[in-house]
Write a protein that holds these residues in place. Sequence first.
Motif, mmCIF file in Angstrom:
data_model
loop_
_atom_site.group_PDB
_atom_site.id
_atom_site.type_symbol
_atom_site.label_atom_id
_atom_site.label_comp_id
_atom_site.label_asym_id
_atom_site.label_seq_id
_atom_site.Cartn_x
_atom_site.Cartn_y
_atom_site.Cartn_z
ATOM 1 N N GLY A 91 21.834 39.677 42.365
ATOM 2 C CA GLY A 91 22.516 38.395 42.468
ATOM 3 C C GLY A 91 21.610 37.186 42.412
ATOM 4 O O GLY A 91 20.377 37.278 42.438
ATOM 5 N N SER A 92 22.237 35.999 42.335
ATOM 6 C CA SER A 92 21.480 34.756 42.156
ATOM 7 C C SER A 92 20.608 34.417 43.346
ATOM 8 O O SER A 92 19.475 33.956 43.193
ATOM 9 C CB SER A 92 22.444 33.598 41.865
ATOM 10 N N SER A 93 21.111 34.639 44.568
ATOM 11 C CA SER A 93 20.290 34.319 45.741
ATOM 12 C C SER A 93 19.081 35.233 45.820
ATOM 13 O O SER A 93 17.972 34.795 46.165
ATOM 14 C CB SER A 93 21.126 34.416 47.023
ATOM 15 N N GLY A 94 19.256 36.513 45.482
ATOM 16 C CA GLY A 94 18.119 37.422 45.448
ATOM 17 C C GLY A 94 17.102 37.006 44.406
ATOM 18 O O GLY A 94 15.886 37.093 44.630
ATOM 19 N N ARG A 95 17.599 36.522 43.270
ATOM 20 C CA ARG A 95 16.696 36.064 42.217
ATOM 21 C C ARG A 95 15.844 34.898 42.705
ATOM 22 O O ARG A 95 14.637 34.822 42.426
ATOM 23 C CB ARG A 95 17.515 35.646 40.990
ATOM 24 N N VAL A 96 16.452 33.983 43.433
ATOM 25 C CA VAL A 96 15.713 32.837 43.982
ATOM 26 C C VAL A 96 14.687 33.296 45.001
ATOM 27 O O VAL A 96 13.529 32.847 44.999
ATOM 28 C CB VAL A 96 16.697 31.826 44.608
ATOM 29 N N LEU A 97 15.077 34.193 45.892
ATOM 30 C CA LEU A 97 14.152 34.670 46.925
ATOM 31 C C LEU A 97 12.939 35.357 46.311
ATOM 32 O O LEU A 97 11.827 35.259 46.841
ATOM 33 C CB LEU A 97 14.887 35.628 47.864
ATOM 34 N N LEU A 98 13.127 36.045 45.197
ATOM 35 C CA LEU A 98 12.010 36.706 44.519
ATOM 36 C C LEU A 98 11.179 35.722 43.706
ATOM 37 O O LEU A 98 9.951 35.831 43.657
ATOM 38 C CB LEU A 98 12.538 37.810 43.601
ATOM 39 N N ALA A 99 11.850 34.754 43.067
ATOM 40 C CA ALA A 99 11.144 33.830 42.174
ATOM 41 C C ALA A 99 10.166 32.940 42.922
ATOM 42 O O ALA A 99 9.139 32.539 42.354
ATOM 43 C CB ALA A 99 12.155 32.964 41.417
ATOM 44 N N TRP A 100 10.451 32.619 44.184
ATOM 45 C CA TRP A 100 9.561 31.740 44.942
ATOM 46 C C TRP A 100 8.815 32.479 46.050
ATOM 47 O O TRP A 100 8.302 31.861 46.964
ATOM 48 C CB TRP A 100 10.356 30.574 45.520
ATOM 49 N N ASN A 101 8.756 33.804 45.963
ATOM 50 C CA ASN A 101 8.018 34.596 46.948
ATOM 51 C C ASN A 101 7.333 35.747 46.218
ATOM 52 O O ASN A 101 7.898 36.832 46.073
ATOM 53 C CB ASN A 101 8.965 35.125 48.032
ATOM 54 N N ASP A 102 6.103 35.507 45.758
ATOM 55 C CA ASP A 102 5.376 36.504 44.968
ATOM 56 C C ASP A 102 5.106 37.779 45.758
ATOM 57 O O ASP A 102 5.150 38.885 45.197
ATOM 58 C CB ASP A 102 4.044 35.914 44.481
#
Length: 259
Positions: A142-153
């Motif tokens: 989902g979109s929220s998971g994508r955000v959490l991954l995109a800004w947390n290497d």
Amino acid sequence: MAGKVASNSPLLVLAKISTILDAFTFSTPERSLADLRTATGLPASTVQRLVANLVQSGFLDRHGDQFRIGLRMATWAASAFHGLDVGELAQPVLAALRDETGETACLFISTRELRVCVAMAESRHSVRRVIALGEVTPVNVGSSGRVLLAWNDELATRVFEHPLPALTQETIVDVDELRRSLVTVRERGFAYTVGERTSSVSSVAVPVFQHGGSLFGALSLLGPSSRMTPDVVTHLTPSVVAAGARLSQALGSAITAPN
């Protein structure tokens, strides 16, 4: 012997219980006693005794010869998240976004390789994606998971070390494809997904930052794909971005927009 901790000391018992509970994941939500012995490395007698106690206390549920995390644990988790101060800070922002758009607004944070809903304002539409406070989902979905991954290497690196669980046919399970998706999310400043968590449900999410500028979580707007079409999402995204900026300010971040 002096200085030696007894094998049945409370701290060691708690450590063993934690090891057993950690063996349950979204990819392996159910395990047998043999599975738990292999996953934990604990003696068979220890696993059997502790699992029996965990079932009796409601920490685990038993289905035949399989065990899974008990519903009692989920109830406690929801109560814990509901009591967070951040929920009080987020609620007015989420409610305003819900009233402006008509769709459900949620705040997610990451814990281990999961994302957790810690605050929400539910849509008043009769047809809506029902979500519960404290609900957990694999962070690759989902979109929220994508955000959490995109800004947390660091989180992304951990997630990429294991097979990606799929909840629907739309869930990205190819690591390289997900990596490319995260690059796009960073470039755009938001994520938009369709049907990854639940079929026929779409969502758009933006990052929320905290004091010091690090990522706190993801603010997401979600609803039926029949209402949240690509054109509608394009129209709604600026409102989601603005809500994310307001919540970032409330959390003391000087950074209010993705970079």
